[in-house]
Design a protein around this motif. Sequence first.
Motif, PDB file in Angstrom:
ATOM      1  N   LEU A 171       0.892  -1.308  -0.247  1.00 29.11           N
ATOM      2  CA  LEU A 171      -0.023  -0.393   0.187  1.00 29.11           C
ATOM      3  C   LEU A 171       0.639   0.722  -0.021  1.00 29.11           C
ATOM      4  CD1 LEU A 171      -3.086  -1.504   2.592  1.00 29.11           C
ATOM      5  CD2 LEU A 171      -3.095  -1.035  -0.109  1.00 29.11           C
ATOM      6  N   GLU A 172       2.333   1.165   0.589  1.00 31.11           N
ATOM      7  CA  GLU A 172       2.892   2.269   0.403  1.00 31.11           C
ATOM      8  C   GLU A 172       3.629   2.298  -0.804  1.00 31.11           C
ATOM      9  OE1 GLU A 172       4.067  -0.737   2.636  1.00 31.11           O
ATOM     10  OE2 GLU A 172       2.833   0.707   4.327  1.00 31.11           O
ATOM     11  N   LEU A 173       4.105   1.330  -1.230  1.00 29.27           N
ATOM     12  CA  LEU A 173       4.251   2.217  -3.024  1.00 29.27           C
ATOM     13  C   LEU A 173       2.877   2.919  -3.471  1.00 29.27           C
ATOM     14  CD1 LEU A 173       6.916   1.610  -4.788  1.00 29.27           C
ATOM     15  CD2 LEU A 173       5.462  -0.934  -5.754  1.00 29.27           C
ATOM     16  N   ARG A 174       2.111   1.604  -3.296  1.00 27.77           N
ATOM     17  CA  ARG A 174       0.302   2.601  -4.333  1.00 27.77           C
ATOM     18  C   ARG A 174       0.300   3.639  -3.868  1.00 27.77           C
ATOM     19  NH1 ARG A 174      -5.513   0.009  -4.200  1.00 27.77           N
ATOM     20  NH2 ARG A 174      -4.238  -1.447  -5.381  1.00 27.77           N
ATOM     21  N   GLU A 175       0.607   4.424  -2.501  1.00 27.80           N
ATOM     22  CA  GLU A 175       0.250   5.359  -2.304  1.00 27.80           C
ATOM     23  C   GLU A 175       1.286   6.179  -2.276  1.00 27.80           C
ATOM     24  OE1 GLU A 175      -0.085   5.017   1.978  1.00 27.80           O
ATOM     25  OE2 GLU A 175      -1.890   4.083   1.728  1.00 27.80           O
ATOM     26  N   ARG A 176       2.485   6.587  -2.659  1.00 27.67           N
ATOM     27  CA  ARG A 176       3.386   7.093  -3.340  1.00 27.67           C
ATOM     28  C   ARG A 176       3.464   7.172  -4.651  1.00 27.67           C
ATOM     29  NH1 ARG A 176       9.376   4.332  -3.479  1.00 27.67           N
ATOM     30  NH2 ARG A 176      10.078   5.239  -5.395  1.00 27.67           N
ATOM     31  N   GLY A 177       2.855   6.602  -5.726  1.00 28.16           N
ATOM     32  CA  GLY A 177       3.406   6.588  -6.789  1.00 28.16           C
ATOM     33  C   GLY A 177       1.809   7.613  -7.117  1.00 28.16           C
ATOM     34  N   VAL A 178       0.610   7.206  -6.973  1.00 26.94           N
ATOM     35  CA  VAL A 178      -0.931   8.362  -6.538  1.00 26.94           C
ATOM     36  C   VAL A 178       0.284   9.844  -6.463  1.00 26.94           C
ATOM     37  CG1 VAL A 178      -2.571   8.833  -5.805  1.00 26.94           C
ATOM     38  CG2 VAL A 178      -2.072   6.332  -6.378  1.00 26.94           C
ATOM     39  N   ARG A 179       0.810  10.095  -5.298  1.00 32.10           N
ATOM     40  CA  ARG A 179       1.537  10.988  -4.446  1.00 32.10           C
ATOM     41  C   ARG A 179       2.192  11.888  -5.405  1.00 32.10           C
ATOM     42  NH1 ARG A 179       2.191   9.485   0.176  1.00 32.10           N
ATOM     43  NH2 ARG A 179       4.822   8.770  -0.054  1.00 32.10           N
ATOM     44  N   MET A 180       3.118  11.308  -5.790  1.00 26.61           N
ATOM     45  CA  MET A 180       4.406  11.447  -6.913  1.00 26.61           C
ATOM     46  C   MET A 180       3.382  11.752  -8.119  1.00 26.61           C
ATOM     47  SD  MET A 180       7.234   8.565  -6.564  1.00 26.61           S
ATOM     48  CE  MET A 180       8.320   9.641  -7.800  1.00 26.61           C
ATOM     49  N   TYR A 181       2.633  11.470  -8.448  1.00 29.39           N
ATOM     50  CA  TYR A 181       1.959  11.535  -9.670  1.00 29.39           C
ATOM     51  C   TYR A 181       0.978  13.159  -9.803  1.00 29.39           C
ATOM     52  CZ  TYR A 181      -1.333  11.668 -14.058  1.00 29.39           C
ATOM     53  OH  TYR A 181      -1.952  11.827 -14.724  1.00 29.39           O
ATOM     54  N   ARG A 182       0.278  13.388  -8.754  1.00 34.06           N
ATOM     55  CA  ARG A 182      -0.626  14.345  -8.508  1.00 34.06           C
ATOM     56  C   ARG A 182       0.072  15.221  -8.284  1.00 34.06           C
ATOM     57  NH1 ARG A 182      -5.685  12.857  -5.163  1.00 34.06           N
ATOM     58  NH2 ARG A 182      -6.857  12.204  -7.232  1.00 34.06           N
ATOM     59  N   ALA A 183       1.617  15.199  -7.437  1.00 32.78           N
ATOM     60  CA  ALA A 183       2.078  16.600  -7.081  1.00 32.78           C
ATOM     61  C   ALA A 183       3.115  16.982  -8.124  1.00 32.78           C
ATOM     62  CB  ALA A 183       3.308  15.682  -5.828  1.00 32.78           C
ATOM     63  N   SER A 184       3.793  16.091  -9.153  1.00 37.11           N
ATOM     64  CA  SER A 184       4.257  16.786 -10.412  1.00 37.11           C
ATOM     65  C   SER A 184       3.408  17.508 -10.995  1.00 37.11           C
ATOM     66  CB  SER A 184       4.978  15.315 -11.333  1.00 37.11           C
ATOM     67  OG  SER A 184       4.458  14.609 -11.404  1.00 37.11           O
ATOM     68  N   ASP A 185       4.498  18.902 -11.604  1.00 39.91           N
ATOM     69  CA  ASP A 185       3.334  20.371 -12.739  1.00 39.91           C
ATOM     70  C   ASP A 185       4.338  19.839 -13.432  1.00 39.91           C
ATOM     71  OD1 ASP A 185       1.044  20.996 -13.562  1.00 39.91           O
ATOM     72  OD2 ASP A 185       1.337  22.681 -12.483  1.00 39.91           O
TER      73      ASP A 185
END
Length: 102
Positions: free
Chosen positions: A9-23
């Motif tokens: 779950l940590e990897l999943r959350e990290r991947g989603v967070r990285m996708y949303r945080a980058s602009d």
Amino acid sequence: MAAPRKCSLELRERGVRMYRASDPRPQIRKLAVGLGVRPGVLRGWIRQAEADSGERDDRLTTDERAELAALRKENVQLKRANEVLRTASAFFAAQLDPARPR
């Protein structure tokens, strides 16, 4: 029983967070390679996170999926109980009325 998760779950959350945080939004393929998962898997995680946050209407949220699974399981149990009761009532009806054809 559900299959065990291959990614934490940590990897999943990290991947989603990285996708949303980058602009601007990075390509999912590049981000997935960096995380060591397939692009389709990361895309699914992102879509599910969007559904959970209310950004998407075309998917069920995680809570709705859990509720649907529980309701389906209960439905199977109730159908099984009804079949047992139907069989038992037919058996006892035959015992009470021996002249009745079987």
